[in-house]
Write a protein that holds these residues in place. Structure first.
Motif, PDB file in Angstrom:
ATOM      1  N   LEU A  24      30.649  43.591  36.960  1.00 12.83           N
ATOM      2  CA  LEU A  24      30.525  42.135  37.082  1.00 12.83           C
ATOM      3  C   LEU A  24      31.765  41.514  37.722  1.00 12.83           C
ATOM      4  O   LEU A  24      31.657  40.611  38.558  1.00 12.83           O
ATOM      5  N   MET A  25      32.950  42.024  37.325  1.00 10.95           N
ATOM      6  CA  MET A  25      34.177  41.480  37.919  1.00 10.95           C
ATOM      7  C   MET A  25      34.282  41.878  39.392  1.00 10.95           C
ATOM      8  O   MET A  25      34.781  41.097  40.209  1.00 10.95           O
ATOM      9  N   LEU A  26      33.844  43.065  39.726  1.00 11.48           N
ATOM     10  CA  LEU A  26      33.816  43.453  41.149  1.00 11.48           C
ATOM     11  C   LEU A  26      32.914  42.512  41.935  1.00 11.48           C
ATOM     12  O   LEU A  26      33.260  42.079  43.040  1.00 11.48           O
ATOM     13  N   TRP A  27      31.775  42.190  41.368  1.00 13.15           N
ATOM     14  CA  TRP A  27      30.855  41.251  42.004  1.00 13.15           C
ATOM     15  C   TRP A  27      31.529  39.892  42.162  1.00 13.15           C
ATOM     16  O   TRP A  27      31.459  39.270  43.222  1.00 13.15           O
ATOM     17  N   ALA A  28      32.191  39.424  41.109  1.00  6.52           N
ATOM     18  CA  ALA A  28      32.868  38.128  41.168  1.00  6.52           C
ATOM     19  C   ALA A  28      33.984  38.141  42.205  1.00  6.52           C
ATOM     20  O   ALA A  28      34.186  37.154  42.920  1.00  6.52           O
ATOM     21  N   PRO A 111      41.512  31.208  41.739  1.00  8.20           N
ATOM     22  CA  PRO A 111      42.415  31.951  42.635  1.00  8.20           C
ATOM     23  C   PRO A 111      41.982  33.419  42.716  1.00  8.20           C
ATOM     24  O   PRO A 111      41.760  34.071  41.699  1.00  8.20           O
ATOM     25  N   ARG A 112      41.848  33.935  43.931  1.00  5.44           N
ATOM     26  CA  ARG A 112      41.377  35.316  44.120  1.00  5.44           C
ATOM     27  C   ARG A 112      42.326  36.321  43.487  1.00  5.44           C
ATOM     28  O   ARG A 112      41.890  37.323  42.951  1.00  5.44           O
ATOM     29  N   TRP A 113      43.624  36.023  43.517  1.00  2.25           N
ATOM     30  CA  TRP A 113      44.567  36.964  42.916  1.00  2.25           C
ATOM     31  C   TRP A 113      44.324  37.100  41.415  1.00  2.25           C
ATOM     32  O   TRP A 113      44.517  38.169  40.846  1.00  2.25           O
ATOM     33  N   SER A 114      43.874  36.007  40.773  1.00  9.98           N
ATOM     34  CA  SER A 114      43.630  36.069  39.329  1.00  9.98           C
ATOM     35  C   SER A 114      42.442  36.974  39.013  1.00  9.98           C
ATOM     36  O   SER A 114      42.432  37.647  37.974  1.00  9.98           O
ATOM     37  N   LEU A 115      41.466  37.012  39.905  1.00  8.78           N
ATOM     38  CA  LEU A 115      40.334  37.922  39.715  1.00  8.78           C
ATOM     39  C   LEU A 115      40.789  39.370  39.854  1.00  8.78           C
ATOM     40  O   LEU A 115      40.367  40.241  39.083  1.00  8.78           O
ATOM     41  N   GLY A 116      41.649  39.629  40.823  1.00 13.42           N
ATOM     42  CA  GLY A 116      42.165  40.989  41.018  1.00 13.42           C
ATOM     43  C   GLY A 116      43.007  41.454  39.840  1.00 13.42           C
ATOM     44  O   GLY A 116      42.877  42.598  39.383  1.00 13.42           O
ATOM     45  N   VAL A 117      43.853  40.585  39.327  1.00 15.22           N
ATOM     46  CA  VAL A 117      44.692  40.936  38.176  1.00 15.22           C
ATOM     47  C   VAL A 117      43.814  41.166  36.945  1.00 15.22           C
ATOM     48  O   VAL A 117      44.019  42.126  36.190  1.00 15.22           O
ATOM     49  N   THR A 118      42.816  40.322  36.757  1.00 13.02           N
ATOM     50  CA  THR A 118      41.913  40.487  35.618  1.00 13.02           C
ATOM     51  C   THR A 118      41.102  41.766  35.764  1.00 13.02           C
ATOM     52  O   THR A 118      40.872  42.476  34.776  1.00 13.02           O
ATOM     53  N   LEU A 119      40.679  42.099  36.967  1.00 10.56           N
ATOM     54  CA  LEU A 119      39.962  43.355  37.206  1.00 10.56           C
ATOM     55  C   LEU A 119      40.842  44.555  36.832  1.00 10.56           C
ATOM     56  O   LEU A 119      40.373  45.486  36.167  1.00 10.56           O
TER      57      LEU A 119
END
Length: 164
Positions: A24-28, A111-119
């Motif tokens: 799901l996070m990859l999709w996001a 922020p896209r970086w926040s998605l990457g860090v959370t992933l």
């Protein structure tokens, strides 16, 4: 129902939840739809918080089984130490998800970086939870303990040689 039963029920929720969060996070991350990103971040917070009931019921479960035959205090302690790390990882991941949500409303986009860090945190949490689950399984399942396969083969060989 007792605390051991409750622990067995709730400890699977963060394990399975974080596994589901990974795709799901990859999709996001690769989606540019704000509602998808925010929904996955809300799920991250919720699933991260599910580690709390597992931890809170663990001590009571230990009290109920620690003196039963075949239960090793060593296996319980190893599981408990790993669970502490998994709790920290799960809550930390939930915190990162919450922080990303705050940024998304403050800046009007995620922020896209926040998605990457959370992933990345989700990956680390999955590894920690897998190890914790493995150690927890060893408490009651001797067949998954290291060396269990060798013992079974040796027993089979002994039975075979006794028959001849």
């Amino acid at each position: 129902m007792n605390l051991a039963h409750l622990h067995l029920m709730v400890n699977h929720l963060p394990v399975v939840g974080f596994l589901i969060l990974l795709p799901l996070m990859l999709w996001a991350l690769f989606s540019y739809r704000e509602e998808v990103q925010r929904l996955v971040l809300v799920a991250t917070v919720g699933i991260g918080l599910l580690a709390l009931p597992a931890m809170l019921s663990g001590e009571g479960a230990e009290e109920l089984i620690e003196n039963q035959p075949g239960i090793s205090e060593t296996f319980i302690e190893e599981h408990e130490e790993a669970a502490d790390l998994s709790l920290a990882a799960g809550l930390g991941t939930a915190g990162l998800g919450a922080l990303a949500l705050v940024f998304s409303f403050w800046r009007r986009r995620v922020p896209r970086w926040s998605l990457g860090v959370t992933l990345a945190a989700i990956v680390v949490t999955n590894i920690s939870l897998a190890w914790t689950a493995y150690l927890g399984g060893q408490i009651r399942h001797p067949e998954i303990r290291p060396g269990a396969g060798a013992t079974s083969r040796e027993s089979q060989n002994q039975i075979s040689s006794d028959e001849h």
